[in-house]
Scaffold this motif. Structure first.
Motif, PDB file in Angstrom:
ATOM      1  N   SER A   1     -15.131  12.516   3.730  1.00 31.47           N
ATOM      2  CA  SER A   1     -14.484  13.111   4.901  1.00 31.47           C
ATOM      3  C   SER A   1     -14.277  14.583   4.591  1.00 31.47           C
ATOM      4  N   PRO A   2     -15.043  15.432   5.213  1.00 35.09           N
ATOM      5  CA  PRO A   2     -15.003  16.866   4.862  1.00 35.09           C
ATOM      6  C   PRO A   2     -13.601  17.450   4.995  1.00 35.09           C
ATOM      7  N   GLN A   3     -12.794  16.912   5.881  1.00 34.63           N
ATOM      8  CA  GLN A   3     -11.467  17.503   6.098  1.00 34.63           C
ATOM      9  C   GLN A   3     -10.416  17.012   5.097  1.00 34.63           C
ATOM     10  N   ALA A   4     -10.712  15.964   4.373  1.00 33.28           N
ATOM     11  CA  ALA A   4      -9.701  15.397   3.475  1.00 33.28           C
ATOM     12  C   ALA A   4      -9.598  16.240   2.201  1.00 33.28           C
ATOM     13  N   PRO A   5      -8.445  16.211   1.562  1.00 30.50           N
ATOM     14  CA  PRO A   5      -8.317  16.902   0.270  1.00 30.50           C
ATOM     15  C   PRO A   5      -9.346  16.320  -0.698  1.00 30.50           C
ATOM     16  N   GLY A   6     -10.155  17.170  -1.288  1.00 32.62           N
ATOM     17  CA  GLY A   6     -11.156  16.694  -2.239  1.00 32.62           C
ATOM     18  C   GLY A   6     -12.384  16.105  -1.582  1.00 32.62           C
ATOM     19  N   GLY A   7     -12.406  16.028  -0.227  1.00 35.28           N
ATOM     20  CA  GLY A   7     -13.621  15.585   0.459  1.00 35.28           C
ATOM     21  C   GLY A   7     -13.753  14.078   0.628  1.00 35.28           C
ATOM     22  N   TYR A   8     -12.757  13.326   0.190  1.00 34.97           N
ATOM     23  CA  TYR A   8     -12.803  11.867   0.341  1.00 34.97           C
ATOM     24  C   TYR A   8     -11.431  11.374   0.799  1.00 34.97           C
ATOM     25  N   GLU A   9     -11.454  10.258   1.531  1.00 33.97           N
ATOM     26  CA  GLU A   9     -10.193   9.659   1.945  1.00 33.97           C
ATOM     27  C   GLU A   9     -10.318   8.149   1.838  1.00 33.97           C
ATOM     28  N   LEU A  10      -9.177   7.490   1.977  1.00 33.71           N
ATOM     29  CA  LEU A  10      -9.166   6.029   1.953  1.00 33.71           C
ATOM     30  C   LEU A  10      -9.123   5.522   3.393  1.00 33.71           C
ATOM     31  N   VAL A  11     -10.045   4.623   3.740  1.00 32.03           N
ATOM     32  CA  VAL A  11      -9.975   4.022   5.074  1.00 32.03           C
ATOM     33  C   VAL A  11      -9.635   2.537   4.935  1.00 32.03           C
ATOM     34  N   ALA A  12      -9.227   1.968   6.069  1.00 33.70           N
ATOM     35  CA  ALA A  12      -8.753   0.572   6.115  1.00 33.70           C
ATOM     36  C   ALA A  12      -7.709   0.318   5.027  1.00 33.70           C
ATOM     37  N   PRO A  13      -6.674   1.158   5.005  1.00 36.40           N
ATOM     38  CA  PRO A  13      -5.713   1.059   3.896  1.00 36.40           C
ATOM     39  C   PRO A  13      -4.722  -0.093   4.049  1.00 36.40           C
ATOM     40  N   GLU A  14      -4.321  -0.624   2.894  1.00 28.40           N
ATOM     41  CA  GLU A  14      -3.156  -1.518   2.817  1.00 28.40           C
ATOM     42  C   GLU A  14      -2.108  -0.776   1.994  1.00 28.40           C
ATOM     43  N   VAL A  15      -0.903  -0.727   2.505  1.00 24.38           N
ATOM     44  CA  VAL A  15       0.143   0.069   1.864  1.00 24.38           C
ATOM     45  C   VAL A  15       1.217  -0.855   1.282  1.00 24.38           C
ATOM     46  N   GLU A  16       1.475  -0.681  -0.021  1.00 31.43           N
ATOM     47  CA  GLU A  16       2.577  -1.413  -0.649  1.00 31.43           C
ATOM     48  C   GLU A  16       3.666  -0.422  -1.034  1.00 31.43           C
ATOM     49  N   VAL A  17       4.893  -0.689  -0.606  1.00 26.95           N
ATOM     50  CA  VAL A  17       5.993   0.218  -0.936  1.00 26.95           C
ATOM     51  C   VAL A  17       6.638  -0.234  -2.244  1.00 26.95           C
ATOM     52  N   LEU A  18       6.630   0.653  -3.255  1.00 31.91           N
ATOM     53  CA  LEU A  18       7.222   0.315  -4.560  1.00 31.91           C
ATOM     54  C   LEU A  18       8.688   0.708  -4.631  1.00 31.91           C
ATOM     55  N   ALA A  19       9.053   1.759  -3.920  1.00 32.52           N
ATOM     56  CA  ALA A  19      10.474   2.160  -3.876  1.00 32.52           C
ATOM     57  C   ALA A  19      10.683   3.019  -2.639  1.00 32.52           C
ATOM     58  N   GLU A  20      11.780   2.760  -1.964  1.00 29.81           N
ATOM     59  CA  GLU A  20      12.081   3.521  -0.758  1.00 29.81           C
ATOM     60  C   GLU A  20      13.112   4.601  -1.073  1.00 29.81           C
ATOM     61  N   PRO A  21      12.973   5.764  -0.472  1.00 24.25           N
ATOM     62  CA  PRO A  21      14.030   6.767  -0.647  1.00 24.25           C
ATOM     63  C   PRO A  21      15.258   6.353   0.153  1.00 24.25           C
ATOM     64  N   ARG A  22      16.404   6.823  -0.286  1.00 24.90           N
ATOM     65  CA  ARG A  22      17.651   6.505   0.378  1.00 24.90           C
ATOM     66  C   ARG A  22      18.034   7.611   1.341  1.00 24.90           C
ATOM     67  N   THR A  23      17.515   8.809   1.063  1.00 19.19           N
ATOM     68  CA  THR A  23      17.902  10.022   1.779  1.00 19.19           C
ATOM     69  C   THR A  23      16.640  10.862   1.986  1.00 19.19           C
ATOM     70  N   ALA A  24      16.593  11.614   3.056  1.00 21.50           N
ATOM     71  CA  ALA A  24      15.486  12.553   3.233  1.00 21.50           C
ATOM     72  C   ALA A  24      15.704  13.744   2.299  1.00 21.50           C
ATOM     73  N   PRO A  25      14.649  14.347   1.788  1.00 23.90           N
ATOM     74  CA  PRO A  25      14.809  15.527   0.927  1.00 23.90           C
ATOM     75  C   PRO A  25      15.541  16.636   1.682  1.00 23.90           C
ATOM     76  N   PRO A  26      16.183  17.530   0.958  1.00 19.80           N
ATOM     77  CA  PRO A  26      16.936  18.613   1.607  1.00 19.80           C
ATOM     78  C   PRO A  26      16.022  19.601   2.329  1.00 19.80           C
ATOM     79  N   PHE A  27      14.759  19.578   2.039  1.00 22.59           N
ATOM     80  CA  PHE A  27      13.784  20.380   2.795  1.00 22.59           C
ATOM     81  C   PHE A  27      12.445  19.652   2.701  1.00 22.59           C
ATOM     82  N   ASP A  28      11.523  19.977   3.618  1.00 19.52           N
ATOM     83  CA  ASP A  28      10.255  19.248   3.666  1.00 19.52           C
ATOM     84  C   ASP A  28       9.366  19.644   2.499  1.00 19.52           C
TER      85      ASP A  28
END
Lengths: 440, 440
Positions: free
Chosen positions: B89-116
């Motif tokens: 994918s020419p637009q992706a960082p490094g020219g490659y991306e993952l498609v048809a992804p499955e996402v596993e959450v290992l840890a959730e944040p409790r708070t949003a960062p103080p800035f983006d």
């Protein structure tokens, strides 16, 4: 730079007139010739005055000091530059010596050393050595452990660099005690109370959230009230921490690589020091044997919730006998004996994903998986009757998403002492700090 | 270990189904597809859900946060493992991306960062950054200086190892102040007064008597009462000391090698960080230009016995203009402005064999030749109205023969700040300590 060749390079200059520079290690006068043995950072070289070749191996002959008439050669520990012609001599260190020497004295000692630095053994007690460290450490046998120590640290970093770790530097002045409220040095920080860090534990965990894999080589401070052969008030801690692990066994795998890398580095970088001390570094098994704490208890017939030094020694013997290994992991320590940040073993209530690495029957490394969820920290602290107030700076990282992670800490002085067979950890550091010692 | 490939390695796995793991750097929803950008220690990778290829360079589009509807993708800073098929994918960082992804959450944040953390610039003030260092340092722009810092230290050690130096570790708790009686932190040492070391000066000199050439990377402590952009209460000092020199110029020669080695290491080890910050490391001239202090005074029309920051800046400009060098040595500082252990210039009474190295018009390194004879120390202390009592441990080495020697100390945070163009030295260390800051 003073123009010179190093003593170890004399052979490359056979027949040439060169200058060596260093300290007068020993002078010795025979009937027709005199020897001046010079010590530099690469070893020893001798210069000989008079017409005759040397009549024996000067270094091997350890005559009593009174046999050495003080003549016009500069005294031991004088700093000298000696210019002479490099000549083959089977009895000289390295097979070459300087003949027809001219000696220039760069600095004269004011006092004789408290013991003879040229003798093959150290003729002084440990307190004398420590009180006179700046000169005592010039003795090759006392310097060698520090060379092994430096080579060990180089191997630690080399291995972790290869595995994608990033070096960090963290605060040594902290707002609250890290490992426990006891054994901490207090400091007046611009009028506020503060403490010397007992470990970089909290910071290396936080930085795992930034770099995933981090290490630090730095001083840690323990106000140890015990005067033992294995405790120091300041020691050098080799710390590593890594994220995205399954559990503590991933940490153990990295630690095995690190220990093997440290020993490989010592063999490569400190071979002369190993030879001098007669030390053969141990081989690290491809997989270091591991016993669970409950099994270690059973083997040592211990009912205690921790292992005493005698039991660790027994386990060290057992590992050598049963597994041919100088190293042994003990895993699954009781949660009650580990710090609050320790991850429990999900399969064995009351036991942890924390481990120790024993080296020749002595605890050398403590490590394990840590908690990585904020709510688990709150609960762990509550279970120990503590609030989160004192730990807010620490817990911050866990509010923002932290991967499963773990790490370990290895005490450099203990490592070196164990590797070199030193009875006292004070023999593996230049200027130890303990209950009684604050100088030099 | 969690089985994964690093984001920078995606291209090697084209067509394969792989898992990446890291933090959710950014999520973004378009009409028919959603993007999940994952940050790991090697960089960024994106996963795309839905049937359509990406419609633009996600990272370059910095839409306001309110344009991003919060759907079922995990929030920023969640720790995730994403499994998908590696697709060009020419637009992706490094020219490659993952498609048809499955996402596993290992840890959730409790708070949003103080800035983006995903925005290309840091949208927070320095105090906010420092107060939230564990999460703020995850921003690539804030992490980059620490990568440059680590690479610099690696280059420091690499260069000195090559030149035959030995690494040492010295006490940070000392019986008397090293550099001066002021600006020192007091500590209660088992009921006795002690101090935090302001430098390893005395110890590295003593160890020159053992190893000839030594270095140390470690914390030093200054109770700086000044709240400036260039002072810290704890900083990392890169110290080196070497014996058998003619004078300070030999130290300057070694320092030139060290600085060149540090920059070479930064180019080799921290290229992505340099690119990100837009930093081009300076070239070190084969010989760094040097001006004598009296000449520096004349050039800057200064009558003072020291150079003020404005004069150093002027000299920095002058060196660039006249010599095409970002570096400039100032030699021959007045003895009255240097510590008592400084060696005088035999040819110019009142001036010393001490130097500073300016980097872009700012003092970066202080160094010089030291006294090496016991009687010279006694006299130097007497000249300053001091006795030898407080220095007996220090002076011990000089009783036993010390070679002519000298060395230098380089402040790591200042170096990194100057190299990256940071206005404040606090931007080049993870957890700064100053008059007001003791946490995190």
């Amino acid at each position: 730079m003073i123009s010179r060749v190093m003593s170890a390079e004399l052979a490359e200059h056979a027949g040439q007139r060169v200058t060596i520079a260093g300290w007068v290690h020993r002078r010795r006068h025979l009937k027709s010739v005199s020897f001046l043995v010079v010590r530099d950072r690469t070893g020893l070289a001798q210069a000989v005055t008079g017409p005759n070749p040397p009549v024996g191996d000067l270094l091997a002959q350890d005559l009593p000091a009174q046999d050495l008439p003080a003549q016009d050669l500069p005294a031991e520990e004088s700093v000298v530059a000696v210019t002479g012609t490099v000549t083959a001599s089977p009895q000289a260190p390295g097979g070459y010596e300087l003949v027809a020497p001219e000696v220039e004295v760069l600095a004269e000692p004011r006092t004789a050393p408290p013991f003879d630095l040229y003798r093959p053994i150290v003729g002084a007690t440990l307190p004398t050595v420590l009180d006179h460290a700046p000169v005592a450490l010039r003795h090759p046998l006392l310097r060698a452990p520090l060379e092994i120590s430096a080579a060990s640290v180089a191997g630690f970093r080399e291995t972790l660099d290869r595995l994608g770790f990033t070096e960090i530097h963290t605060p040594k002045i902290v707002a609250s005690a890290t490992e426990s409220g006891a054994n901490v040095f207090g400091i007046d920080y611009f009028g506020r109370p503060a403490y010397l860090a007992q470990s970089p534990q909290f910071y290396k965990q936080a930085m795992t959230g930034v770099f995933e894999r981090v290490y630090e080589v730095g001083p840690v401070f323990r106000a140890e009230p015990h005067d033992t052969v294995r405790h120091l008030a300041q020691y050098t801690s080799l710390d590593a921490e890594l994220g995205f692990i399954e559990d503590h066994r991933d940490v153990m795998t990295v630690l095995r690589e690190v220990v093997a890398g440290m020993l490989e580095s010592v063999r490569r970088r400190a071979a002369p020091a190993l030879d001098l001390l007669g030390v053969e570094p141990p081989v690290v098994p491809a997989e270091i044997p591991a016993v669970h704490f409950t099994e270690a208890q059973r083997l040592t017939s211990s009912g205690e919730p921790d292992l005493a030094p005698a039991q660790e020694r027994w386990l060290g013997e057992w590992a050598r006998r049963e597994h041919g290994s100088e190293f042994l992991f003990v895993t699954g320590y009781p949660m009650s004996k580990r710090p609050f940040y320790t991850h429990p073993d999900p399969a064995r209530p009351g036991h942890s994903n924390g481990f120790d690495l024993l080296f020749r029957g002595m605890e050398l490394v403590t490590g394990g998986q840590r908690l990585h969820r904020y709510e688990d920290y709150v609960r762990a602290l509550a279970d120990r009757g503590e609030g989160t107030e004192a730990y807010e700076g620490y817990l911050q990282a866990f509010r923002y998403g932290m991967p499963p992670h773990g790490g370990f800490a290895l005490g450099l002085e203990r490592w070196t002492a164990r590797l070199t067979g030193a009875a006292n950890v004070r023999q593996s550091t230049a200027f130890p700090r303990d209950l009684h010692r604050l100088s030099p």
